[in-house]
Design a protein around this motif. Structure first.
Motif, PDB file in Angstrom:
ATOM      1  N   HIS A 786       6.913  -7.061  16.774  1.00 27.00           N
ATOM      2  CA  HIS A 786       6.611  -6.771  15.371  1.00 27.00           C
ATOM      3  C   HIS A 786       5.346  -7.513  14.928  1.00 27.00           C
ATOM      4  N   HIS A 787       5.264  -8.779  15.248  1.00 23.42           N
ATOM      5  CA  HIS A 787       4.062  -9.571  14.989  1.00 23.42           C
ATOM      6  C   HIS A 787       3.596 -10.203  16.291  1.00 23.42           C
ATOM      7  N   LEU A 788       2.286 -10.338  16.445  1.00 24.08           N
ATOM      8  CA  LEU A 788       1.718 -10.898  17.675  1.00 24.08           C
ATOM      9  C   LEU A 788       0.585 -11.841  17.322  1.00 24.08           C
ATOM     10  N   VAL A 789       0.548 -12.993  17.985  1.00 17.96           N
ATOM     11  CA  VAL A 789      -0.538 -13.958  17.819  1.00 17.96           C
ATOM     12  C   VAL A 789      -1.194 -14.160  19.175  1.00 17.96           C
ATOM     13  N   LEU A 790      -2.505 -13.940  19.223  1.00 20.95           N
ATOM     14  CA  LEU A 790      -3.287 -14.153  20.441  1.00 20.95           C
ATOM     15  C   LEU A 790      -4.288 -15.258  20.135  1.00 20.95           C
ATOM     16  N   SER A 791      -4.100 -16.401  20.772  1.00 24.35           N
ATOM     17  CA  SER A 791      -4.921 -17.553  20.401  1.00 24.35           C
ATOM     18  C   SER A 791      -6.123 -17.758  21.305  1.00 24.35           C
ATOM     19  N   SER A 792      -6.466 -16.741  22.135  1.00 28.30           N
ATOM     20  CA  SER A 792      -7.588 -16.911  23.060  1.00 28.30           C
ATOM     21  C   SER A 792      -8.858 -16.296  22.490  1.00 28.30           C
ATOM     22  N   CYS A 793      -9.987 -16.539  23.173  1.00 27.05           N
ATOM     23  CA  CYS A 793     -11.295 -16.043  22.723  1.00 27.05           C
ATOM     24  C   CYS A 793     -11.362 -14.522  22.753  1.00 27.05           C
ATOM     25  N   ASP A 794     -11.966 -13.950  21.721  1.00 23.65           N
ATOM     26  CA  ASP A 794     -12.305 -12.523  21.686  1.00 23.65           C
ATOM     27  C   ASP A 794     -11.105 -11.606  21.881  1.00 23.65           C
ATOM     28  N   SER A 795      -9.879 -12.101  21.666  1.00 18.65           N
ATOM     29  CA  SER A 795      -8.698 -11.289  21.940  1.00 18.65           C
ATOM     30  C   SER A 795      -8.532 -10.142  20.952  1.00 18.65           C
ATOM     31  N   GLY A 796      -9.219 -10.217  19.795  1.00 22.92           N
ATOM     32  CA  GLY A 796      -9.121  -9.154  18.814  1.00 22.92           C
ATOM     33  C   GLY A 796     -10.229  -8.134  18.919  1.00 22.92           C
ATOM     34  N   GLN A 797     -11.111  -8.296  19.904  1.00 25.01           N
ATOM     35  CA  GLN A 797     -12.226  -7.338  20.028  1.00 25.01           C
ATOM     36  C   GLN A 797     -11.730  -5.966  20.455  1.00 25.01           C
ATOM     37  N   MET A 798     -12.391  -4.956  19.900  1.00 15.47           N
ATOM     38  CA  MET A 798     -12.097  -3.567  20.263  1.00 15.47           C
ATOM     39  C   MET A 798     -13.422  -2.838  20.406  1.00 15.47           C
ATOM     40  N   ALA A 799     -13.464  -1.871  21.283  1.00 21.47           N
ATOM     41  CA  ALA A 799     -14.694  -1.120  21.532  1.00 21.47           C
ATOM     42  C   ALA A 799     -14.712   0.150  20.700  1.00 21.47           C
ATOM     43  N   ALA A 800     -15.883   0.470  20.156  1.00 16.89           N
ATOM     44  CA  ALA A 800     -16.053   1.703  19.388  1.00 16.89           C
ATOM     45  C   ALA A 800     -16.240   2.867  20.352  1.00 16.89           C
ATOM     46  N   VAL A 801     -15.418   3.904  20.203  1.00 18.95           N
ATOM     47  CA  VAL A 801     -15.524   5.100  21.036  1.00 18.95           C
ATOM     48  C   VAL A 801     -15.308   6.320  20.145  1.00 18.95           C
ATOM     49  N   GLY A 802     -15.548   7.502  20.699  1.00 22.95           N
ATOM     50  CA  GLY A 802     -15.305   8.731  19.964  1.00 22.95           C
ATOM     51  C   GLY A 802     -16.114   8.786  18.683  1.00 22.95           C
ATOM     52  N   ALA A 803     -15.525   9.393  17.643  1.00 21.48           N
ATOM     53  CA  ALA A 803     -16.222   9.516  16.360  1.00 21.48           C
ATOM     54  C   ALA A 803     -16.155   8.214  15.592  1.00 21.48           C
ATOM     55  N   ASP A 804     -14.973   7.687  15.376  1.00 22.63           N
ATOM     56  CA  ASP A 804     -14.793   6.419  14.658  1.00 22.63           C
ATOM     57  C   ASP A 804     -13.491   5.790  15.120  1.00 22.63           C
ATOM     58  N   GLU A 805     -13.356   5.673  16.454  1.00 16.91           N
ATOM     59  CA  GLU A 805     -12.129   5.196  17.072  1.00 16.91           C
ATOM     60  C   GLU A 805     -12.353   3.839  17.724  1.00 16.91           C
ATOM     61  N   LEU A 806     -11.255   3.173  18.052  1.00 16.99           N
ATOM     62  CA  LEU A 806     -11.304   1.851  18.662  1.00 16.99           C
ATOM     63  C   LEU A 806     -10.342   1.802  19.840  1.00 16.99           C
ATOM     64  N   LEU A 807     -10.731   1.050  20.869  1.00 23.59           N
ATOM     65  CA  LEU A 807      -9.862   0.824  22.019  1.00 23.59           C
ATOM     66  C   LEU A 807      -9.883  -0.645  22.375  1.00 23.59           C
ATOM     67  N   GLY A 808      -8.735  -1.183  22.725  1.00 21.22           N
ATOM     68  CA  GLY A 808      -8.635  -2.579  23.130  1.00 21.22           C
ATOM     69  C   GLY A 808      -7.175  -2.988  23.171  1.00 21.22           C
ATOM     70  N   LEU A 809      -6.927  -4.291  23.382  1.00 15.89           N
ATOM     71  CA  LEU A 809      -5.551  -4.772  23.421  1.00 15.89           C
ATOM     72  C   LEU A 809      -4.843  -4.530  22.098  1.00 15.89           C
ATOM     73  N   ALA A 810      -5.564  -4.792  20.990  1.00 20.69           N
ATOM     74  CA  ALA A 810      -4.935  -4.666  19.679  1.00 20.69           C
ATOM     75  C   ALA A 810      -4.532  -3.224  19.387  1.00 20.69           C
TER      76      ALA A 810
END
Length: 870
Positions: A786-810
């Motif tokens: 339900h809730h997740l905490v990632l305390s490492s570097c850049d763990s919230g980064q997502m890549a922009a793809v498609g028209a206005d989409e995002l891909l990544g762990l989050a």
């Protein structure tokens, strides 16, 4: 091979090529007569033609013709002459190849050759005519060849003729008759030992699935065909082209370009068919154009066009010219638009005369150029022709037709018609996306709808309708998160591949650390395993929603109600300008922030400075404030002063600004805020149900400084509150253990190093004891935490793809139903992060939300943000 019937050798060529090569050489070594020797030379020629050197093939086949002539057999000479004709054609000697085929056909008629021999000659000539794009004459030959081969019960050749007829019909846009021919051919080949032809049948079924819009099935079938060809030792270059076409339709343009370039390199190494080289150059040009590289597209298409012209392949040459024109139009400094318009109009007429199903694309280019030249009458004629395709063909082509209709409506000043066309085109693309189970394909497939959305946004911006502008922006932003994740089946093979990938990554990290020579080989193994994992996930099928989902016309109203006293700032880029739609108090107001390129530049500058400051014990707070003020002016503009005192804020940036260090902005430093991929994603996350029970999972990954203190202190906080805690310490934090522990948990905290992969975002990972835990692993969860905490570097980064989409762990977790995530979008100072994490969990155990708890805990930290509902 039977000594009594040397013709068995020719049947063996495709079924068992290695055995055929040995048998042909043995037959020649036996010193047989000219008739049998001509068969051996013909077999060697075919083997060279398909799997090796074309010049060697032509030499063997010419020798075979001379031997056949010496044998006195008209059938033998006719058959070899037809094989030689195909080899000459594929080497680029079109006139010589057609001449040989015509001679073979005339000889078959004049000498009253065996009916089967004549039918096989006509089949080969039909193949040559298909290669040249002469589809009518090809069908004429096949009308004679197919019945004759069926009547003679010549199963393999009849199946090949039906296959060829299917390809000709596909080129003319007749998909259903083509599919019927492919299926009949496959059924006929089933009982035979023709492994090569059976693999071709599987390949052709993949082509048919592609043309009917079932891309996951197409990828599955083409992968199966590739495995069969590999087992036979057969390099199939038309398979490369087919796979590239499917990858392009799926939005994987870069993958298609790499695949085509790989085929071109192999073809050059084998000194293979010039006809294949031209075709691969054309598909590479299409891939480069779709991936936003018009210069490369024009270069590849120009080279392909020159080769097609030398090969007298008018149909193909005109399609290469279409790519050249599209590439020129996509270049900002497009030359001589007036001349380009004339060429586009002539090209449309030529493609129409050739019966090409892509003629609408030439009309679309002509219409666009005419609009740029200020000639609405000419534009209307061509756009109307392009718009005709919106009612027929595959979903992607029909969506292109609706784009043409939208451009017509915009030029005519008819806003209701414009919005109807945009809505219809997006609905088609959405329907197409629902066939995918892969989250990557869901995201990438939106690219085709980007211009439709922009047309609608441009109109609503012009007429001053911010509420409707918000609705249209939301319609095509982070829509992949709106499609519920397909429940993962028990796929033992994929799980085994993921486990093997973790092991390879683990060994590679050790080899690099030790400076071992095995690192290069391990890196190749890792790349191979990554390719297999990704290929398997791309083949996953989507699930139908059981009818088109009813759209909520008052979604904006629901959003405003949910905000209460808070605010939501949705950032929208239209035609290079960044606007902010500020939602709250029951209204939506638009403000202009400034140029989009300035905002992107400021984000990159801020991130580069923060990377340096992260490793300083006491960073200069004055520098941080100035840096944040610059960034705030670029991304929020005047809205920063309109947010109120401490009201909670939801920030919804475009995908290209998602890596912004939002905590650096002065107006957000002491305010609870969350960042969401879309307002719709925020609403869905906000309503995510809490799991029964209150299980909290704490994970300590390997090699993280201060992680031991971090997780033990957090565990102590929850123990004091009487909460159930599962603690996975170093040595126990393996991927299977972590996945099992966090599945369905209330809260998971992972103190593990992370790696963000911009080249393949779902391979972004957290480092565990047995290797990386990737986005593909997280997608295997049945229930997200339900809730997740990632305390490492850049763990919230997502890549922009498609028209206005995002891909990544989050995004992998948000799509599965995680309500909120705390993660970093910039490097983290491990030492100073510990008190932030302790403060965050202290707030959470007292009942605060993620955003409020993080706001109270962060102090001067600017690394962490709350993603989702907070």
């Amino acid at each position: 091979m039977s000594r009594e019937d040397p013709h068995d050798l020719l049947a063996m060529v495709f079924a068992r090529p290695r055995e055929a090569l040995a048998a042909a050489r043995a037959l020649l070594a036996d010193g047989r007569g000219p008739y049998e020797s001509s068969i051996a030379r013909q077999a060697l020629g075919i083997l060279h033609r398909e799997f090796g050197d074309l010049e060697a093939a032509i030499g063997e086949l010419r020798h075979a013709v001379r031997l056949a002539r010496r044998s006195g057999s008209a059938d033998r000479e006719t058959d070899v002459l037809a094989t030689l004709g195909i080899a000459l054609l594929q080497s680029g000697r079109t006139r010589a190849g057609l001449s040989a085929l015509d001679q073979a056909a005339a000889r078959a008629d004049g000498t009253r050759a065996d009916g089967t021999t004549r039918a096989r000659v006509l089949f080969r000539r039909a193949g040559a005519r298909w290669i040249l794009g002469r589809h009518g004459p090809a069908l004429d030959d096949l009308r004679d060849a197919v019945p004759a081969l069926l009547a003679a019960r010549d199963t393999v050749w009849a199946a090949r003729a039906l296959t060829l007829r299917g390809h000709v019909q596909l080129a003319l846009g007749a998909v259903q008759p083509a599919d019927a021919d492919f299926r009949t051919a496959q059924d006929m080949l089933g009982p035979t030992r023709q492994e090569h032809d059976s693999a071709v049948a599987v390949q052709n079924r993949g082509v048919a699935a592609f043309r009917t819009g079932d891309l996951p099935a197409a990828l599955t079938l083409l992968d199966e065909a590739e495995r069969r060809f590999h087992a036979l030792g057969t390099p199939m270059f038309d398979l490369v082209g087919d796979r590239c076409a499917v990858l392009l339709a799926a939005g994987l343009a870069r993958d298609a370009l790499e695949h085509a370039d790989g085929g071109l390199r192999l073809l050059a190494r084998l000194r293979g068919q010039a006809t294949r080289r031209a075709e691969l150059l054309l598909i590479a040009a299409r891939a480069a154009l779709q991936s936003g590289d018009p210069a490369t597209a024009g270069e590849r298409a120009g080279e392909a066009r020159r080769l097609f012209a030398r090969q007298h392949r008018a149909w193909w040459s005109e399609h290469a010219r279409l790519i050249v024109l599209q590439a020129e139009h996509a270049t900002p400094d497009a030359p001589a638009r007036r001349a380009a318009l004339g060429e586009a109009r002539r090209l449309a007429a030529r493609l129409a005369g050739l019966g090409s199903p892509e003629v609408w694309q030439a009309h679309l280019v002509a219409g666009r150029i005419a609009l740029a030249l200020g000639e609405p009458g000419v534009a209307e004629r061509h756009l109307a022709r392009a718009a005709d395709v919106r009612h027929k063909g595959p979903a992607t082509s029909r969506a292109g037709g609706w784009l043409a209709e939208a451009l017509r409506a915009e030029a005519a000043g008819e806003p209701r018609r414009l919005l109807h066309a945009c809505r219809a085109g997006l609905a088609l693309i959405e329907e197409h996306r629902l066939t995918f189970g892969s989250s990557e394909l869901h995201a990438l497939a939106t690219a085709q709808g980007a211009e439709l959305v922009t047309l609608a946004q441009r109109h609503l911006l012009r007429v001053g309708r911010p509420r409707r502008l918000l609705a249209w922006t939301e319609r095509w932003r982070a829509t992949s998160l709106a499609v519920p994740a397909v429940s993962p089946p028990e796929d033992g093979e994929l799980l085994a591949r993921l486990a093997a990938l973790r092991q390879a990554e683990h060994l590679l990290a050790q080899a690099r650390q030790d400076g071992a020579a095995s690192a290069a080989a391990l890196e190749r193994d890792r790349s191979r395993l990554e390719s297999r994992v990704r290929s398997a996930t791309l083949q996953a099928k989507g699930r139908s929603r059981g009818g088109r989902e009813r759209r909520d016309d008052d979604r904006t109203g629901r959003l405003l109600d949910a905000l209460g006293g808070g605010r939501l700032a949705e950032l929208v880029a239209v035609d290079g300008t960044l606007h902010v739609l500020l939602c709250g108090d029951g209204t939506v107001r638009r403000h202009t922030a400034g140029p989009m390129d300035r905002a992107v530049a400021e984000v990159e500058f801020a991130r580069s400075r923060l990377r340096r400051l992260a490793y300083e014990r006491d960073p200069d707070q004055g520098e941080l404030h100035d840096l944040g003020a610059r960034l705030e002016r670029a991304v929020l503009g005047p809205v920063a002063g309109l947010l109120g005192e401490q009201a909670p804020l939801v920030v919804v940036p475009p995908s290209t600004l998602h890596t912004t260090p939002w905590g650096l902005l002065p107006s957000l430093r002491r305010r609870p805020f969350t960042v969401a991929p879309s307002a719709g994603a925020w609403l869905r996350a906000r309503s995510a149900p809490r799991p029964d029970g209150g299980r909290t999972v704490l994970v300590r990954g390997p090699g993280v400084a201060h992680a031991d203190r971090e997780v033990r202190e957090i565990a102590r906080l929850y123990a004091q509150a009487g909460r159930e805690v599962s603690l996975l310490e170093a040595g126990r934090s393996t991927a299977p253990a972590v996945l099992a522990a966090i599945d369905g948990s209330l809260l998971a905290h992972l103190a593990a190093h992370g790696t963000f992969r911009a080249d393949s975002p779902l391979f972004s990972s957290l480092h565990l004891d047995d290797g990386p835990l990737t986005g593909y692993d997280l997608e295997r969860l049945r229930r997200a935490p339900h809730h997740l905490v990632l305390s490492s570097c850049d763990s919230g980064q997502m890549a922009a793809v498609g028209a206005d989409e995002l891909l990544g762990l989050a995004t992998a977790l948000l799509r599965l139903g995680t309500a909120g995530i705390v993660a970093s979008v910039v490097p983290v100072n491990d030492e100073t992060a510990v008190p932030v994490m302790l403060g965050l969990h202290d707030g959470l155990r007292r009942g605060l939300g993620l955003a409020e708890a993080l706001c109270r805990a962060r102090g001067d930290d600017v690394s962490f943000i709350a993603i989702g509902a907070g």
